[in-house]
Structure formats: structure tokens, C-alpha cells
Design a protein around this motif. Sequence first.
Motif, PDB file in Angstrom:
ATOM      1  N   ARG A  31      -0.369  11.860  -3.229  1.00  0.00           N
ATOM      2  CA  ARG A  31       0.222  11.452  -1.970  1.00  0.00           C
ATOM      3  C   ARG A  31       0.700  10.172  -1.805  1.00  0.00           C
ATOM      4  NH1 ARG A  31       0.312  15.079   1.911  1.00  0.00           N
ATOM      5  NH2 ARG A  31      -1.532  16.194   1.507  1.00  0.00           N
ATOM      6  N   TYR A  32       1.586   9.680  -1.982  1.00  0.00           N
ATOM      7  CA  TYR A  32       2.400   8.484  -1.925  1.00  0.00           C
ATOM      8  C   TYR A  32       3.430   8.100  -0.662  1.00  0.00           C
ATOM      9  CZ  TYR A  32       0.694   9.665  -6.554  1.00  0.00           C
ATOM     10  OH  TYR A  32       0.186  10.169  -7.627  1.00  0.00           O
ATOM     11  N   ARG A  33       3.331   6.945  -0.477  1.00  0.00           N
ATOM     12  CA  ARG A  33       4.490   6.695   0.611  1.00  0.00           C
ATOM     13  C   ARG A  33       5.953   6.427   0.070  1.00  0.00           C
ATOM     14  NH1 ARG A  33       0.518   2.528   3.996  1.00  0.00           N
ATOM     15  NH2 ARG A  33      -0.890   4.186   4.767  1.00  0.00           N
ATOM     16  N   ARG A  48       0.759  -1.123  -0.080  1.00  0.00           N
ATOM     17  CA  ARG A  48      -0.010  -0.003   0.117  1.00  0.00           C
ATOM     18  C   ARG A  48       1.007   1.231  -0.018  1.00  0.00           C
ATOM     19  NH1 ARG A  48      -4.899   2.404   1.182  1.00  0.00           N
ATOM     20  NH2 ARG A  48      -4.830   3.968   2.773  1.00  0.00           N
ATOM     21  N   GLY A  49       0.530   2.142  -1.017  1.00  0.00           N
ATOM     22  CA  GLY A  49       1.409   3.531  -1.019  1.00  0.00           C
ATOM     23  C   GLY A  49       2.558   3.471  -1.872  1.00  0.00           C
ATOM     24  N   TYR A  83       5.229   7.685   5.617  1.00  0.00           N
ATOM     25  CA  TYR A  83       3.834   7.027   5.777  1.00  0.00           C
ATOM     26  C   TYR A  83       2.715   7.676   5.688  1.00  0.00           C
ATOM     27  CZ  TYR A  83       1.852   2.689   7.120  1.00  0.00           C
ATOM     28  OH  TYR A  83       0.814   1.432   6.897  1.00  0.00           O
ATOM     29  N   ASP A  84       2.646   8.387   4.552  1.00  0.00           N
ATOM     30  CA  ASP A  84       1.295   9.207   4.417  1.00  0.00           C
ATOM     31  C   ASP A  84       0.145   8.544   4.213  1.00  0.00           C
ATOM     32  OD1 ASP A  84       2.145  12.067   4.793  1.00  0.00           O
ATOM     33  OD2 ASP A  84       2.861  12.283   2.999  1.00  0.00           O
ATOM     34  N   GLU A  85      -1.294   9.141   4.183  1.00  0.00           N
ATOM     35  CA  GLU A  85      -2.259   8.397   4.008  1.00  0.00           C
ATOM     36  C   GLU A  85      -2.400   8.533   2.391  1.00  0.00           C
ATOM     37  OE1 GLU A  85      -3.606   6.346   5.822  1.00  0.00           O
ATOM     38  OE2 GLU A  85      -5.229   5.858   4.184  1.00  0.00           O
ATOM     39  N   PRO A  86      -2.301   7.395   1.845  1.00  0.00           N
ATOM     40  CA  PRO A  86      -2.407   7.573  -0.004  1.00  0.00           C
ATOM     41  C   PRO A  86      -3.470   8.234  -0.492  1.00  0.00           C
ATOM     42  CG  PRO A  86      -1.704   5.210   0.612  1.00  0.00           C
ATOM     43  CD  PRO A  86      -2.350   6.104   2.193  1.00  0.00           C
ATOM     44  N   GLN A  87      -3.396   9.034  -1.409  1.00  0.00           N
ATOM     45  CA  GLN A  87      -4.423   9.756  -2.187  1.00  0.00           C
ATOM     46  C   GLN A  87      -3.695  10.319  -3.258  1.00  0.00           C
ATOM     47  OE1 GLN A  87      -5.417  13.432   0.191  1.00  0.00           O
ATOM     48  NE2 GLN A  87      -4.592  12.160   1.788  1.00  0.00           N
ATOM     49  N   ARG A 112       5.768   9.984  10.756  1.00  0.00           N
ATOM     50  CA  ARG A 112       5.240   9.340   9.331  1.00  0.00           C
ATOM     51  C   ARG A 112       6.703   8.462   8.718  1.00  0.00           C
ATOM     52  NH1 ARG A 112       1.400  13.523   8.231  1.00  0.00           N
ATOM     53  NH2 ARG A 112      -0.505  12.602   8.835  1.00  0.00           N
TER      54      ARG A 112
END
Length: 435
Positions: free
Chosen positions: A124-126, A15-16, A117-121, A69
Amino acid sequence: MGLTYLRPSFRQTVRGMRDFLPEDAWKLRFIEETARRLARLYDYDEVITPVIEHYELLAAKIGEENRKRMYVFEDLGGRKVALRPEFTASIARLVATKMVSAPKPIRLFSVGSLYRYDEPQLGRYREFWQANYELIGSSNPEADAEILSLTGDFLSSVGLKNFMIKVNHMGILRGIFESEGILENEQNTIMQLLDKKERDRALKLAEEYGASGKCLETLKSLFEIGGNDKNSVVNEISEAVKDYPVAINSLNNLSKIIDLIEYGDLRANLYFEAGFARGLEYYTGIIFEAYVPELNIAVGGGGRYDKLINLFGVEMPAVGVALGMDRIMLAMEKQGVNPPKSETARVLVIPVNESTIAEAFKISTMLRRSNIIARMETMRRSLARSLSDASRRGITHTIIVGPKEIREGKVVLRDMRSKSQIEVKIEDLPNKIKT
Ligand code: AMP
């Protein structure tokens, strides 16, 4: 013995994390190439620093939001390490430990992947990519102006239009807080809130930390100030902060930086916002963020950080910018900007049957040694299918290697765009393809 397939959940990227398929990889590399070209033009030297650093180094001044994060882990040697969430800390370490005696200023460029470790959207990626420029050793406004100008040139060079660079000066807000006796870590917490545009909460917190009524009024009036016209914004800020001399010094510094930016239309792209702050704790002077109208997240950001390198016991003022390459890619897509397609010839060499495979292989090698992009048909398709495969891939020329022609030292060269074909001596191929 049965084959054990990998469980479906492990077939996805984590994820991310993203795969870049060829078209996206090409776009990202185009942005990277532009970044590198600009580094050369502004005479910044590239440095490469590790993805993994000591946690303590990365955590020191990054700000609470980003600290939470970080990808932190213990390596097999028991060290507490982290994946870098930004370049600046690594650059500060490198300069303070390995370039202390290098002639000032030091202009450094770096490009690579970062991890948060951002919230993916959207946007906005990890794992994401930045092109990063730092000018170290000068505290003069021309250094800040250079970084701003470079930012503008970067955005124009990748083909973006109507971008806006939002600017402010950390010294204005910090000057006010200092005069009010608000401690640095308290200021940092307020800045984090301002970064998220949570102005009411920021005011409340300032009050809790002991800000006077006059201070809160000053802040409120600053939050209202914004605009394109530098002179009128500077006058308004000057009026609002007249009781805070340290803030006035910072305002004068901002004004001097902007005065240097006359060339081109960059000045028209600047937007002043007196209530704007950035979450990274190390900023001491000008701060800025770049936006395009089609995205409500910043495509780049930077500022002056005169105290960061001090963490290593070396005094070195510095200013820098980080451009978010993934978001620039998104912005380009939103604005319909594509990296220029290369006009270079691309050749497919087709053996018409098994008897000419070795010749076709040899010709492919010869072409590449003459700097011509060549691929050989390796699926053993029929000639007709090979030609349609070439069209589908946008190949510019095909070379048809048949037994009869080979006996005469020749092949058929087909121009895929005009669909015309001629017989050519093998040794003449490079010249024929280049012309
Ligand atoms: P910062 O280091 O937070 O100032 O970020 C500089 C630039 O990096 C931002 O303006 C974004 O363009 C980009 N960036 C930061 N975080 C992310 C993320 N999680 N995903 C993609 N881009 C990011």
C-alpha cells in the motif's frame, strides 16, 4: 563560501513515495510491457490522460474512503485540482467529451501512476501503478466476460500461479436495498462497510436506514454464501433473494457472464462471494477482485459501471479492470517469479590504454548502430579490472582495443561465458557478436 548540505530529513523520499532501483524498475517495466502486449492482443487502444484533473471530476463517484485520501491542492491559477487516485474518472471524461461519436464499443488501455494518501504498508503506497482496461458501450455479458478473461490472462502472463478472482454483482445488494427504499447515498455507506468486511456494522446501519427484518435476514444469509461451484452458489443466492426480483435479474446477469468463461482454467479460479462489495460508488453490475494466496490484499479489481459516464450527460454502459502493478510485482516476488532475463548480447568495449580511447569510442558507436547493446569502459581501469567489472555486470562479450591490433584494423573479442577470445576485424564485429 561554505557549502550548505541538504538536511538529512529531506534526503529521504517523501513518506509513501518510493524510488525504483534498476532491478525493481526492470520488474515494473516488464509488467507494463506485459500489460501493453495484452492490450494489443485484446485490441485495446492506449490513451494517455493527465495526472492532474479537476477535483470535482475525481471526487464525483470515487467513494468517501478514497475521496478523503486524495492529494488536493490549488494550482497557481486558483483551480482546485487533485492528483488522480484512479483512471476511470479520466477515461469517462475523455470518452464523454472526445469520443462520443467513436464506433462502439470503445476499448481503451491506460497505464501510469496514481496517488492516494493511504497509510503506507506492504503493498500500500501513496504513489502506485496501475494497468487499466475499459470496455465502453456494451452492456452485454460478453463484455464483462472479456474483462474477466483479460484479467486472468494478465495474471498468468506475468507468471503468477494459483490466483483467485473473487466475484459478485452489485445489483444483488443494491436491488435488495432499493426494494427496501434505502437511498443511494445510504447504500454507498453500507457498501463501504461491506468492502471493509464490517458486516455487523453494515447490518446495523441498514436497520437504521429502515431495512425490514426480512431484508436483514436475507443479507445475513447472503453473507454466508461463497464458493467455487457456480451452479450451487447461484442456486443458494437465488433461494436467499427470492423475494427481491431486481436482485434476481442481477443474479441472472452474473450467471450469464460466468457461463461464457469456459476457456482455459480461469473458471476454476473464480470464487463467488455474495457478501462482497467494493467501495467505489460507481459500480452497477459485476464486481471482482483478484488475489494470490501469498498476499492478503487485492492485486487487481474492477467491475461494471453503467452510470458513471452519465455524469457527463452521455449514456454509455462500461466495464473495466485496474491491475495494481506494484502488488503484482510483490506477488511475483512472493511466488519466486522473475521476469525472463534477456538473452541479448551485451558488450563492454575496453581501451587498453589512453592511445586507443578514440578507437574504442568509435567501435562502441558502430556497435550501437548495428543494434548491439554496448557500453564503453570510462573509468580508465586496467584490463584485468575491466574484465572483472564486466563479469560482475553479467556482460556477455568484451572487446579489447589494443594499439598493436588497431594498427591492423583488428581488436580482440572475448566471450565472457566461455572465456575464449579471438582476433576480429573491426568491420566483422557485429556479425561475430550476433552469431
Ligand atoms: P481500486 O482502484 O481501488 O479498485 O484498486 C485497483 C487495484 O489497484 C487494487 O486491486 C490494487 O492492486 C491497486 N491499489 C489500490 N490502492 C493501492 C495502493 N495504495 N498501493 C498500491 N496498490 C494499490
